[in-house]
Design an enzyme around this catalytic site. Structure first.
Site, PDB file in Angstrom:
ATOM      1  N   ARG A  34       0.812  -1.226   0.000  1.00  0.00           N
ATOM      2  CA  ARG A  34       0.000   0.000   0.000  1.00  0.00           C
ATOM      3  C   ARG A  34       0.842   1.272   0.000  1.00  0.00           C
ATOM      4  O   ARG A  34       0.297   2.369  -0.034  1.00  0.00           O
ATOM      5  CB  ARG A  34      -0.964  -0.014   1.190  1.00  0.00           C
ATOM      6  CG  ARG A  34      -2.074  -1.043   0.999  1.00  0.00           C
ATOM      7  CD  ARG A  34      -3.207  -0.942   2.009  1.00  0.00           C
ATOM      8  NE  ARG A  34      -3.052   0.055   3.017  1.00  0.00           N
ATOM      9  CZ  ARG A  34      -2.989  -0.165   4.332  1.00  0.00           C
ATOM     10  NH1 ARG A  34      -3.052  -1.392   4.789  1.00  0.00           N
ATOM     11  NH2 ARG A  34      -2.848   0.817   5.182  1.00  0.00           N
ATOM     12  N   ASN A  35       2.164   1.139   0.034  1.00  0.00           N
ATOM     13  CA  ASN A  35       3.008   2.324  -0.065  1.00  0.00           C
ATOM     14  C   ASN A  35       2.917   2.836  -1.504  1.00  0.00           C
ATOM     15  O   ASN A  35       3.040   2.069  -2.451  1.00  0.00           O
ATOM     16  CB  ASN A  35       4.455   2.000   0.306  1.00  0.00           C
ATOM     17  CG  ASN A  35       5.290   3.241   0.480  1.00  0.00           C
ATOM     18  OD1 ASN A  35       5.446   4.029  -0.449  1.00  0.00           O
ATOM     19  ND2 ASN A  35       5.821   3.423   1.674  1.00  0.00           N
ATOM     20  N   ALA A  36       2.719   4.122  -1.664  1.00  0.00           N
ATOM     21  CA  ALA A  36       2.491   4.726  -2.983  1.00  0.00           C
ATOM     22  C   ALA A  36       3.775   5.005  -3.763  1.00  0.00           C
ATOM     23  O   ALA A  36       3.709   5.446  -4.915  1.00  0.00           O
ATOM     24  CB  ALA A  36       1.692   6.017  -2.827  1.00  0.00           C
TER      25      ALA A  36
END
Length: 166
Positions: free
Chosen positions: A42-44
């Site tokens: 979920r890290n962009a």
């Protein structure tokens, strides 16, 4: 890794043509376990790098690294090691910085530093901010899933603006 364990950052992603240095604070648990920068799904970070440079998260990690190097983008963390329980920057203690003097000597073409979130900015200012007077530094919104106050599209826009003229 217990609460008292020391965690260590990775070697930088950097090539001879580095023009911009993107700095985080310290890899999170998912990254440390994978041995890769920004490995939490979920890290962009990799989605942003994909949209801007073609280093999409679905590509093999080594391919993404090579794309960034080819684009003159370096990635590192401000901290070399620290103690931290979990992944939250607010839990960092006993921090030791990376050797920025050596990195800047080896890569004099770095003309801009992007600071991925507030902890990276605070630590960079504390440990390395005076090493290269006049070096452009830009605080960009954290790509961490813990920073959910900003929509992805806005984060992407701010990152794009910070990297636009490099």
């Amino acid at each position: 890794m217990g609460a008292e364990g020391i965690i260590q950052s990775f070697d930088p992603i950097v090539g001879p043509g580095a023009r911009v240095l993107i700095l985080g604070s310290m890899p999170g648990v998912a990254s440390l376990e994978a041995g890769q920068y920004y490995a939490h799904p979920r890290n962009a970070f990799w989605q942003i790098m994909g949209d801007l440079f073609g280093a999409h998260p679905g590509l093999p990690y080594e391919t993404r690294r090579s794309i960034l190097i080819d684009q003159g983008v370096a990635v590192w963390d401000v901290l070399k090691h620290c103690r931290r329980e979990g992944s939250l920057d607010s839990k960092i203690r006993d921090e030791i910085p990376n050797d920025f003097r050596k990195l800047f000597e080896m890569h004099p073409g770095i003309s801009r530093v992007l600071l991925n979130g507030g902890t990276a900015a605070r630590c960079y200012k504390k440990y390395a901010g005076s090493l290269r007077p006049g070096l452009a530094t830009v605080l960009v919104p954290s790509t961490s899933p813990a920073y959910a106050a900003m929509r992805f599209e806005e984060k992407l826009g701010r990152w794009r603006a910070a990297l636009l003229d490099m």
